[in-house]
Structures are given as structure tokens and as C-alpha cells.
Design a protein around this motif. Structure first.
Motif, PDB file in Angstrom:
ATOM      1  N   SER A  84       0.845  -1.187   0.000  1.00 57.00           N
ATOM      2  CA  SER A  84       0.000   0.000   0.000  1.00 57.00           C
ATOM      3  C   SER A  84       0.883   1.241   0.000  1.00 57.00           C
ATOM      4  O   SER A  84       1.862   1.326   0.763  1.00 57.00           O
ATOM      5  CB  SER A  84      -0.895   0.001   1.237  1.00 57.00           C
ATOM      6  N   THR A 122      -2.886  -6.754  -2.047  1.00 55.94           N
ATOM      7  CA  THR A 122      -2.321  -5.563  -1.414  1.00 55.94           C
ATOM      8  C   THR A 122      -1.904  -5.862   0.016  1.00 55.94           C
ATOM      9  O   THR A 122      -2.634  -6.525   0.760  1.00 55.94           O
ATOM     10  CB  THR A 122      -3.347  -4.407  -1.419  1.00 55.94           C
ATOM     11  N   ALA A 150      -9.339  -4.932  -0.826  1.00 54.55           N
ATOM     12  CA  ALA A 150      -8.328  -3.919  -0.517  1.00 54.55           C
ATOM     13  C   ALA A 150      -8.949  -2.530  -0.466  1.00 54.55           C
ATOM     14  O   ALA A 150      -8.529  -1.678   0.325  1.00 54.55           O
ATOM     15  CB  ALA A 150      -7.216  -3.973  -1.570  1.00 54.55           C
TER      16      ALA A 150
END
Length: 328
Positions: A30, A47, A88
């Protein structure tokens, strides 16, 4: 929850005729929530978020309990926890609340409330969950008096660019908040823009749940009939004795003509839903004072009757039972 993704099964000769699985997307960090001092990595889809156990534990009893379990000695540092079933996008929205970058007094968009509700229920973030439930229940209340306060528009949430009423219905079913369904269904079939009803009427639209489509289609017909026999009983010219002109009417000819005009204005060529609207002053044009009062009393009492029967119109339990079925 898992601590590592399951190993992929080797292809065998029996798989030779089948299509190979598409390659998994590469893992990415991220860009917003990868903290150098983080001591836990949450992997959601492809992610990864590097976060602090202490912050997650402060908000969530699920993570607090998880972090008390001793880790294997060969666990990487920081350990990676895979969260299957989440998105995500939802986690990015939730982490934006946990780690705000600025002070904001703006109303939250529905997509943020939806993400927070999904995750706060699953992982027990009680403060976030209660606030989101409060906003949804106040935006879609169970009493007519409370609805009249918010009927002018969105009050406790903000909209994105898309029509989201059917998304509200899906969320209510997903998280277990049935008390907001009757009004949401009513807005779908009787809202001013009626964009959601267009999707309901399209049999090829796969985004609409079959249960919701059936509830809206049946409820549409039931609500029209219910309104005509309650709220608009004062416009019914075929029932004797007539409600309007009333027994105390000052001018029966004028009032009768005015009622006919209102009827054609409201129901010709296509009927509309009025349960979502309070009495309109322009309906009183040409009607004497005693008849105006009686017509408005009939409309207001009929609107309350329609509201009380709204859950049954859409095939749901009554308001009181729906409240007890809410998960919180």
C-alpha cells in the motif's frame, strides 16, 4: 483468517484438458499504509498493509485476541496475516478513518460507511460499527415522523455519482440490518428519479438480487392500491357516501370540480407514489375550508396507515419485529 496463502495444487495428467488457472496478481505494498515501524502485515487480495498491532488492538477485539497467540519461531518479521473475503478498497477506506490525514467535518460517503460496516462487524470495531449503524438508521428511519425530517434529501450520509439505493438494500441484507429495508424499497419504487426502479424492471440486469426484484415488483402494485384506498380516499368519486364534498361543504359544485382536477393532475396518465410526500398546498385550490380540512385529515391519517403497513407491502415482518432482527 490465515497466516499464509495455501499452496497451489500441482497440475496432473487429469488436468491436461482444462484451462490453467490465471496467474495470481503480484503482491503490492500500500502506498498510504505501509509504516516503517509497523509490526504486522495484513494482506488483502494482492495488497499488503504494514500496520501497528497496538493500534489495531485498540480498536478491534478480534485483532487483540489474535495477537495474543504465540507465533511460530520461523514466522517472518513482521508476520503476514492473510484476510480472505475482504477487499483492498474496503480496508483502504477503513484505514483512512483509523489513520486520518486531516480533520474533516464532512458527512461520510455511503461507500465509506459500507466498507466500515462490513469490516467493523467482521473484526469487531465497536465504535465504528455503532456510528455507521446510527447513521444508516437515521437516514432510513422506521417512523414517519423521523422520515419527514430527512425527506428533503440525504442528511447523515453523502452520495457519490452513482445511484446507490440498491447498494443500500444489498448492504442491509449482507450485514443484517432489515429495519432499513422497507423505506429503502419504497424509495426504489417511488423515488423522484427512480433510477433504481429502471434496474429492477430490466430482467437482464444481473446486479439485482432476485429476492429484491420480486419484493419491489410486488410492492409496487400493493403500494399503489394501498395509497388509493387510504391517503387518496378523498379523491374517490365512485364510493358513496363521498368524502369530498363533505357534509359541511360550502360549495358542493365547486369542490367536486376541484377534486376532479386534482385527481387527473395526480393520476393521469400514470399514477405516482405519494407516501414519501407530505400534503401539498396546491391541492387545496378551489376547495372550501371544511373540505380542505377533511381532505388533509384523510391524507395524513392514510399516510400513517401506509407507513405502518409498508413492511408488509414488501413481504417483510412489521416494524417492531424488524427492529429486533437488526444485528445491532
Amino acid at each position: 483468517m490465515e497466516t499464509a496463502p495455501p499452496p497451489k495444487r500441482r497440475r496432473t495428467e487429469t488436468d491436461a484438458g482444462s484451462e490453467p488457472d490465471p496467474p495470481a496478481p503480484p503482491l503490492t505494498r500500500s502506498t498510504e499504509y505501509w509504516f516503517d515501524g509497523g509490526d504486522i502485515v495484513l494482506q488483502v487480495e494482492s495488497t499488503q498493509f504494514r500496520l501497528l498491532k497496538s493500534i489495531l488492538s485498540m480498536h478491534s477485539s478480534v485483532f487483540r485476541d489474535m495477537f495474543t497467540i504465540p507465533l511460530p519461531k520461523d514466522e517472518p518479521t513482521p508476520p503476514v496475516v492473510v484476510l480472505p473475503g475482504d477487499t483492498a478498497q474496503d480496508w483502504t477506506l477503513l484505514l483512512g478513518v483509523i489513520f486520518p490525514k486531516s480533520f474533516s467535518t464532512e458527512l461520510p460517503p455511503f461507500r465509506l460507511v459500507a466498507a466500515m460496516l462490513r469490516l467493523s462487524k467482521k473484526y469487531d470495531f465497536p465504535l465504528f460499527r455503532k456510528e455507521c449503524v446510527r447513521r444508516l438508521k437515521e437516514e432510513f428511519p422506521t417512523s414517519l415522523a423521523e422520515y419527514n425530517k430527512v425527506s428533503a434529501g440525504w442528511t447523515f450520509l453523502t452520495l457519490g455519482n452513482e445511484e446507490i439505493l440498491l447498494s443500500v438494500v444489498s448492504l442491509a441484507r449482507e450485514i443484517g440490518l432489515p429495519s432499513i429495508l422497507p423505506l429503502t424499497y419504497c424509495l426504489v419504487v417511488g423515488g423522484d428519479e427512480n433510477l433504481s426502479m429502471t434496474k429492477i424492471l430490466d430482467p437482464d440486469d444481473r446486479s439485482v438480487n432476485a429476492t429484491d426484484r420480486l419484493a419491489c415488483l410486488i410492492g409496487h402494485a400493493r403500494l399503489l392500491k394501498l395509497e388509493s384506498t387510504t391517503m387518496f380516499a378523498w379523491l374517490n368519486c365512485e364510493v358513496e357516501p363521498r368524502e369530498i364534498p363533505s357534509e359541511t361543504c360550502n360549495d358542493r359544485v365547486a369542490c367536486n370540480a376541484a377534486v376532479v382536477k386534482v385527481f387527473f393532475r395526480l393520476f393521469n396518465p400514470h399514477p405516482q407514489f405519494w407516501i414519501l410526500h407530505e400534503w401539498r398546498k396546491n391541492w387545496e385550490d378551489g376547495i372550501c375550508r371544511p373540505c380542505r380540512k377533511k381532505a388533509k385529515d384523510i391524507y395524513d391519517a392514510g399516510r400513517e396507515t401506509c407507513w405502518q403497513q409498508l413492511p408488509a407491502v414488501f413481504g417483510l415482518p412489521d416494524w417492531e419485529e424488524l427492529d429486533t432482527l437488526d444485528f445491532e
